[in-house]
Write a protein that holds these residues in place. Structure first.
Motif, mmCIF file in Angstrom:
data_model
loop_
_atom_site.group_PDB
_atom_site.id
_atom_site.type_symbol
_atom_site.label_atom_id
_atom_site.label_comp_id
_atom_site.label_asym_id
_atom_site.label_seq_id
_atom_site.Cartn_x
_atom_site.Cartn_y
_atom_site.Cartn_z
ATOM 1 N N GLU A 28 -5.736 50.073 21.532
ATOM 2 C CA GLU A 28 -6.632 50.845 22.389
ATOM 3 C C GLU A 28 -5.998 52.189 22.746
ATOM 4 O OE1 GLU A 28 -10.138 51.645 24.569
ATOM 5 O OE2 GLU A 28 -9.614 50.321 22.900
ATOM 6 N N GLY A 29 -4.693 52.192 22.984
ATOM 7 C CA GLY A 29 -3.994 53.447 23.248
ATOM 8 C C GLY A 29 -4.086 54.409 22.085
ATOM 9 N N TYR A 30 -3.909 53.887 20.873
ATOM 10 C CA TYR A 30 -4.035 54.734 19.695
ATOM 11 C C TYR A 30 -5.450 55.288 19.568
ATOM 12 C CZ TYR A 30 0.455 52.948 17.921
ATOM 13 O OH TYR A 30 1.775 52.636 17.758
ATOM 14 N N ARG A 31 -6.440 54.425 19.740
ATOM 15 C CA ARG A 31 -7.833 54.840 19.565
ATOM 16 C C ARG A 31 -8.226 55.936 20.556
ATOM 17 N NH1 ARG A 31 -8.634 49.095 19.194
ATOM 18 N NH2 ARG A 31 -8.922 48.436 17.027
ATOM 19 N N TYR A 33 -6.224 58.006 22.121
ATOM 20 C CA TYR A 33 -5.481 59.234 21.800
ATOM 21 C C TYR A 33 -6.100 59.962 20.626
ATOM 22 C CZ TYR A 33 -1.754 62.237 20.051
ATOM 23 O OH TYR A 33 -1.043 63.313 19.575
ATOM 24 N N PHE A 34 -6.372 59.239 19.542
ATOM 25 C CA PHE A 34 -6.949 59.880 18.365
ATOM 26 C C PHE A 34 -8.315 60.479 18.679
ATOM 27 C CE2 PHE A 34 -4.229 56.791 15.779
ATOM 28 C CZ PHE A 34 -3.252 57.741 15.553
ATOM 29 N N ALA A 35 -9.111 59.775 19.483
ATOM 30 C CA ALA A 35 -10.439 60.275 19.842
ATOM 31 C C ALA A 35 -10.324 61.577 20.642
ATOM 32 C CB ALA A 35 -11.189 59.223 20.650
ATOM 33 N N PRO A 42 -6.808 56.070 11.776
ATOM 34 C CA PRO A 42 -6.337 55.430 10.544
ATOM 35 C C PRO A 42 -6.389 53.914 10.679
ATOM 36 C CG PRO A 42 -4.467 56.088 11.855
ATOM 37 C CD PRO A 42 -5.691 56.570 12.600
ATOM 38 N N ASP A 43 -6.010 53.219 9.622
ATOM 39 C CA ASP A 43 -5.855 51.768 9.686
ATOM 40 C C ASP A 43 -4.661 51.471 10.585
ATOM 41 O OD1 ASP A 43 -5.490 49.085 9.366
ATOM 42 O OD2 ASP A 43 -5.144 49.150 7.200
ATOM 43 N N LEU A 44 -4.923 50.999 11.785
ATOM 44 C CA LEU A 44 -3.864 50.844 12.776
ATOM 45 C C LEU A 44 -2.911 49.705 12.469
ATOM 46 C CD1 LEU A 44 -5.908 51.520 16.036
ATOM 47 C CD2 LEU A 44 -4.358 53.075 14.823
ATOM 48 N N THR A 45 -3.230 48.880 11.478
ATOM 49 C CA THR A 45 -2.284 47.823 11.112
ATOM 50 C C THR A 45 -0.997 48.410 10.532
ATOM 51 O OG1 THR A 45 -3.277 47.553 8.907
ATOM 52 C CG2 THR A 45 -4.112 46.141 10.686
ATOM 53 N N ILE A 46 -1.032 49.683 10.177
ATOM 54 C CA ILE A 46 0.185 50.327 9.674
ATOM 55 C C ILE A 46 1.281 50.333 10.735
ATOM 56 C CG2 ILE A 46 -0.443 52.687 10.379
ATOM 57 C CD1 ILE A 46 0.750 53.696 7.807
ATOM 58 N N PHE A 47 0.871 50.261 12.016
ATOM 59 C CA PHE A 47 1.840 50.267 13.104
ATOM 60 C C PHE A 47 2.336 48.872 13.471
ATOM 61 C CE2 PHE A 47 -0.428 54.260 13.717
ATOM 62 C CZ PHE A 47 0.586 55.142 14.057
ATOM 63 N N THR A 48 1.610 47.842 13.061
ATOM 64 C CA THR A 48 1.916 46.491 13.517
ATOM 65 C C THR A 48 3.284 46.030 13.035
ATOM 66 O OG1 THR A 48 -0.441 45.978 13.414
ATOM 67 C CG2 THR A 48 1.073 44.128 13.645
ATOM 68 N N PRO A 62 -3.003 61.854 10.476
ATOM 69 C CA PRO A 62 -3.450 63.046 11.200
ATOM 70 C C PRO A 62 -2.353 63.654 12.062
ATOM 71 C CG PRO A 62 -4.393 61.036 12.160
ATOM 72 C CD PRO A 62 -3.766 60.645 10.855
ATOM 73 N N TRP A 63 -1.286 62.886 12.290
ATOM 74 C CA TRP A 63 -0.157 63.374 13.079
ATOM 75 C C TRP A 63 0.821 64.207 12.250
ATOM 76 C CZ3 TRP A 63 -1.389 58.198 12.285
ATOM 77 C CH2 TRP A 63 -0.693 57.585 11.230
ATOM 78 N N SER A 64 0.626 64.252 10.932
ATOM 79 C CA SER A 64 1.546 64.999 10.060
ATOM 80 C C SER A 64 1.618 66.460 10.501
ATOM 81 C CB SER A 64 1.085 64.914 8.606
ATOM 82 O OG SER A 64 1.106 63.579 8.142
#
Length: 215
Positions: A28-31, A33-35, A42-48, A62-64
């Protein structure tokens, strides 16, 4: 009872998604922030299972082009300030290990403050486990094996005789690379097929089946 069950040198437990169901809070924090940034999510499972800073530094998104630490600091400001829900069986697993004399280490990509808060949500303190290895204790996060190897070294146990529990492919691969042969998957964030593909020997919906290993 004293002495670990035959064949188990230690329990090596991930935290987020394994002991507490905290991934929805982080996502939820990622979502949010990105919004706010107007970025595609992105596919947030990359962070899991991984240190967020490692992902922001190494993976395109998008953070690049932005300062990874500054991005992470802003993301953390958007994570809901809520205690995570316990994963079923997590408290019983830790208490069962204590009762049987089985060494327990938490090996997590989270910081120490989150470990303390998460254990409190289980009604436990940091002293309920023998060792905590956090993101601050290693130079390379999961899927690098450093965290699990360090846990075994500090506990003085044979990783080949340890049992690990993880909810992410990155964590499973890290434990296996450290020499742990029995890595159990918990399907709170990834499906069973993904966890088996990563090398989990068994896959469970929650932590309750792991308690039976201590009998």
């Amino acid at each position: 009872m004293t002495g670990a069950p035959a064949g188990i040198s230690a329990l090596l437990l991930d935290l987020d998604g394994t002991l507490v169901n905290s991934e929805p809070l982080h996502r939820e924090g990622y979502r949010i922030y990105f919004a706010e940034k107007g970025w595609d999510v992105p596919d947030l499972t990359i962070f899991t299972g991984r240190r967020a800073l490692d992902v922001l530094e190494a993976e395109p998104g998008p953070w690049s082009g932005h300062d990874p630490q500054a991005v992470l600091d802003e993301i953390l400001e958007h994570v809901p300030d809520e205690d995570p829900d316990p994963v079923a069986g997590a408290r019983e697993l830790i208490l069962g290990a204590r009762a049987t004399g089985t060494p327990v280490a938490i090996v997590t990509s989270a910081p120490p403050s989150w470990v303390e808060r998460s254990l409190a949500s289980l009604g436990l303190g940091v002293g309920s486990v023998d060792l905590v290895v956090t993101a601050l204790d290693v130079s390379a996060g999961k899927p690098d094996p450093e965290g699990f190897a360090l846990a075994c070294e500090r506990l003085g146990v044979d990783p080949a005789a340890a049992v690990a529990a993880e909810d992410s492919p990155a964590g499973i691969r890290a434990a296996l690379a450290a020499g742990v042969r029995r890595v159990h998957g918990i399907t709170t964030t990834h499906d069973a097929a993904e966890l088996r593909s990563a090398g989990a020997v068994e896959v469970h919906d929650d932590a309750r089946p792991l308690v039976d290993l201590l009998d």
